[in-house]
Design a protein around this motif. Structure first.
Motif: not given
Length: 221
Positions: A110-118
């Motif tokens: 899981c890429d928790r940074e995908r699509n930015g912080p919000v």
């Protein structure tokens, strides 16, 4: 699009016959088209904010599988010590993985940074991206069963073993390592239920109307 009765019944059959497969793998290769269908099913899972945070690392090479197997064996030995002496021998008798035997391994991250912080839906519960990736695994599991392919989730392994073996960056969360392959048969019951480790819970004890009710005290082995 409406679902007809035959399609509905087929879905429930897949759900009820899904198993966590650890053994009885055949060495029959999985065709690329089948792998693609299973991955597409995973990729069509629901995801918070339509973030699609998952990645899939396909593992075919025996040397890589062997490195992962060694990591499992170390983690399993450590895990055995957490059980009481009377349960430890039973735990150690179970075959809980098919890392080397399965033709295909898939590590899901899981890429928790995908699509930015919000991300829509993560503003209050940031862990929703992790849950979304688990939904992708469930889709994969059901799709594999529909293809008559066994799938087993190996959770008894340290993340660092998978990072080292598969060159996974620290910024990615490792959700699961899966073993896939055709099998000689699918068990009628989940193995741990069949072996008497735990029974299936009574659904009536798990359903609450309007408010939580403390129906019973759950006992762990």
């Amino acid at each position: 699009m409406q679902i007809n009765q035959a399609e509905r019944d087929a879905l429930y059959k897949v759900i009820y016959s899904r198993r966590d497969v650890r053994q009885d793998f055949l060495d029959t290769p999985i065709e690329q088209a089948v792998i693609e269908r299973i991955l597409q099913a995973a990729h069509h899972a629901p995801s918070v904010g339509f973030s699609q945070p998952w990645d899939f690392i396909l593992v075919h090479q025996p040397a890589t599988k062997q490195a992962i197997k060694q990591g499992y064996e170390a983690a399993s030995a450590k895990s055995a010590l957490q059980f009481s002496p009377e349960l430890r021998q039973t735990y150690q008798s179970f075959k809980l993985e098919g890392i080397v035997e399965a033709p295909l391994g898939i590590c899901v991250t899981c890429d928790r940074e995908r699509n930015g912080p919000v991300v829509i839906g993560r503003t209050i519960k940031p862990e929703m991206d992790l849950y979304s990736t688990v939904c992708a695994i469930q889709n994969m599991w059901l799709a594999a069963r529909a293809e008559n392919i066994g799938l087993g989730w190996v959770s008894i392994i340290d993340d660092q073993v998978l990072r080292d073996a598969l060159n996974i960056p620290q910024r990615l969360s490792i959700i699961g390592y899966l073993c896939l392959g055709y099998v000689s048969h699918f068990a009628e019951q989940p193995e741990l239920e069949q072996f008497g480790w735990l029974a299936r819970e009574d659904l009536k004890q798990l359903v609450h109307e309007e408010q939580w009710q403390d129906k019973y005290s759950h006992q762990q082995p």
